[in-house]
Design a protein around this motif. Structure first.
Motif, mmCIF file in Angstrom:
data_model
loop_
_atom_site.group_PDB
_atom_site.id
_atom_site.type_symbol
_atom_site.label_atom_id
_atom_site.label_comp_id
_atom_site.label_asym_id
_atom_site.label_seq_id
_atom_site.Cartn_x
_atom_site.Cartn_y
_atom_site.Cartn_z
ATOM 1 N N LYS A 6 0.666 -1.271 0.149
ATOM 2 C CA LYS A 6 -0.079 -0.092 0.066
ATOM 3 C C LYS A 6 1.099 1.169 -0.026
ATOM 4 C CE LYS A 6 -3.810 0.108 2.370
ATOM 5 N NZ LYS A 6 -5.029 0.074 3.222
ATOM 6 N N MET A 10 -1.999 5.715 -2.220
ATOM 7 C CA MET A 10 -3.414 5.111 -1.469
ATOM 8 C C MET A 10 -3.581 5.127 -0.233
ATOM 9 S SD MET A 10 -5.618 2.672 -2.290
ATOM 10 C CE MET A 10 -5.181 1.901 -3.883
ATOM 11 N N ILE A 11 -2.776 5.571 0.633
ATOM 12 C CA ILE A 11 -2.977 5.839 1.977
ATOM 13 C C ILE A 11 -3.809 7.032 2.171
ATOM 14 C CG2 ILE A 11 -2.072 6.618 4.076
ATOM 15 C CD1 ILE A 11 0.156 4.447 3.865
ATOM 16 N N TYR A 12 -3.338 8.215 1.343
ATOM 17 C CA TYR A 12 -3.780 9.423 1.481
ATOM 18 C C TYR A 12 -5.172 9.627 0.532
ATOM 19 C CZ TYR A 12 -0.104 11.977 3.547
ATOM 20 O OH TYR A 12 1.048 12.264 4.699
ATOM 21 N N THR A 13 -5.259 8.762 -0.454
ATOM 22 C CA THR A 13 -6.632 8.772 -0.998
ATOM 23 C C THR A 13 -7.722 8.150 -0.400
ATOM 24 O OG1 THR A 13 -5.439 8.350 -3.315
ATOM 25 C CG2 THR A 13 -7.654 7.680 -3.037
ATOM 26 N N GLU A 14 -7.362 7.084 0.625
ATOM 27 C CA GLU A 14 -8.232 6.540 1.503
ATOM 28 C C GLU A 14 -8.765 7.393 2.474
ATOM 29 O OE1 GLU A 14 -6.947 1.629 0.876
ATOM 30 O OE2 GLU A 14 -6.545 3.000 2.768
ATOM 31 N N TYR A 15 -7.645 7.987 3.141
ATOM 32 C CA TYR A 15 -7.658 8.892 4.021
ATOM 33 C C TYR A 15 -8.711 10.154 3.783
ATOM 34 C CZ TYR A 15 -6.821 12.707 7.373
ATOM 35 O OH TYR A 15 -7.135 13.811 8.285
ATOM 36 N N GLY A 17 -11.138 10.206 1.452
ATOM 37 C CA GLY A 17 -12.657 9.820 1.182
ATOM 38 C C GLY A 17 -13.178 9.474 2.745
ATOM 39 N N PHE A 18 -12.287 8.868 3.607
ATOM 40 C CA PHE A 18 -12.840 8.497 4.768
ATOM 41 C C PHE A 18 -13.038 9.882 5.467
ATOM 42 C CE2 PHE A 18 -12.234 7.984 9.487
ATOM 43 C CZ PHE A 18 -13.253 6.939 9.652
ATOM 44 N N ASP A 157 -4.620 -0.674 9.041
ATOM 45 C CA ASP A 157 -4.070 -0.743 7.875
ATOM 46 C C ASP A 157 -3.651 0.674 7.171
ATOM 47 O OD1 ASP A 157 -4.071 -3.565 7.933
ATOM 48 O OD2 ASP A 157 -6.005 -3.531 6.926
ATOM 49 N N ASN A 158 -4.398 1.721 7.586
ATOM 50 C CA ASN A 158 -4.196 3.029 7.063
ATOM 51 C C ASN A 158 -3.762 3.752 8.325
ATOM 52 O OD1 ASN A 158 -4.525 5.911 6.285
ATOM 53 N ND2 ASN A 158 -5.385 5.250 4.498
ATOM 54 N N ILE A 161 -6.297 7.049 8.946
ATOM 55 C CA ILE A 161 -7.167 6.776 9.235
ATOM 56 C C ILE A 161 -7.637 6.395 10.833
ATOM 57 C CG2 ILE A 161 -9.529 5.199 9.090
ATOM 58 C CD1 ILE A 161 -9.271 5.224 6.027
#
Length: 333
Positions: A6, A10-15, A17-18, A157-158, A161
């Motif tokens: 990861k 990807m980490i910042y994209t997920e963050y 969105g969350f 995992d992130n 988050i």
């Protein structure tokens, strides 16, 4: 820590969105947030296959549901319960009120560990599960017991988050330690008279796993609580935080029976015996309102789990993901 592979993007994209969803939920009134979350998860129940079917299979496997129709109805309630949990995690600091957490189960034990009036309760190794709202559990325990608590957890995992969620969970009285390498912190906490909370309802692989029986079927359970109890003599306490009916952020602290085991001298057998005691203790509490437990967990070793050959490669298991409950029953015959 982030999963292998990861990357930072990807980490910042997920963050991002969350974070948008997180702050949107925080702006909503509690009842409206609950309603929207349950609505979204009712749609998810219709279109999602893997976790829905796995939950239905597990409910039948455990004997909670007598047939697939009943299992499906309980699984729907589980999805709704999980939707409410997500809302509660986000709004924990906004809505938590210790007066809205009452006592259920073994009332004598409740008085022992939550004496009230600012009196410190007895020390315990708390055995809990992914049930109801385990995020409320830690915060509430420190308030009601008037003592400090150390909880063992797996890192998100992130990490971004994870930090957003954990900032509402930890406090000066509630310390969180990583399950990898956290044993020294746990022993130090117990030595200092603090209580420790450990989630023991997921599959335990590796050297920490010991075989137990859960709802009539074999599973691998974390042995560390048994080892800590045998080493320190501090009592084990099965405990859950169960959500009450209604949309009012109200819960019950459900106390099980205290476990105090006298060692026989055979350490291996003693660890296995104690692990079975707290596995059965949790089972008893979960069975009272089973829809609040996470039935999508691959808890058992005889369903939805592929075996490994001598080279460590996964082989065809008892059940492939996505099978219907009825297909699973046929496979077992």
């Amino acid at each position: 820590m982030a999963k292998k592979g990861k990357n930072r993007l990807m980490i910042y994209t997920e963050y991002c969105g969350f974070a948008i969803l997180y702050y949107f939920i925080r702006l909503l009134p509690l009842k409206l947030a609950y309603m929207l979350a349950r609505g979204l998860f009712s749609i998810l129940f219709l279109i999602e296959r893997k976790h829905k079917n796995r939950s239905i299979q597990h409910l039948m496997h455990a004997g909670i549901a007598k047939d697939e129709t009943e299992a499906r109805e309980i699984a729907k309630k589980f999805f709704a319960s999980f939707a409410m949990l997500l809302v509660e995690v986000v709004k924990l600091d906004q809505c938590y009120d210790p007066a809205k957490v009452t006592v259920a189960g073994n009332l004598e034990n409740a008085r022992r560990f939550w004496p009230g009036n600012g009196v410190k309760g007895d020390q315990a190794i708390i055995i809990t599960a992914h049930y109801g709202n385990w995020e409320v559990a830690g915060m509430n325990w420190t308030v009601k017991s008037a003592g400090n608590l150390t909880s063992i957890m797996r890192k998100f995992d992130n990490p971004l988050i994870g930090e957003m969620i954990l900032k509402h969970r930890r406090s000066e009285h509630h310390k969180l330690v990583d399950k990898k390498g956290g044993i020294r912190d746990v022993l130090r906490a117990l030595k200092n008279g603090e209580s420790v909370a450990i989630l023991t309802d997921q599959h335990a692989g590796g050297s920490d796993g010991v075989e137990t029986v859960f709802f009539g079927h074999p599973c691998m359970t974390h042995a560390s609580p048994a080892q800590l109890h045998l080493k320190t003599g501090i009592p084990l306490l099965p405990y859950l935080t169960r959500r009450k009916a209604g949309d009012n952020f109200e819960f019950e602290g459900v106390f099980g029976d205290i476990i105090e085991y006298t060692p026989t001298g055979n350490r291996e057998k003693d660890v296995a015996a104690v692990a079975q005691l707290y596995t059965s203790g949790l089972e008893k509490l979960i069975a009272e309102q089973p829809e609040q437990w996470l039935w999508a967990h691959r808890r058992w070793t005889d369903i939805n789990r592929r075996k490994k050959d001598r080279n460590g490669k996964k082989t065809g298991g008892n059940t492939t993901e996505g099978e219907s409950g009825s297909t699973q029953e046929e496979n077992k015959k």
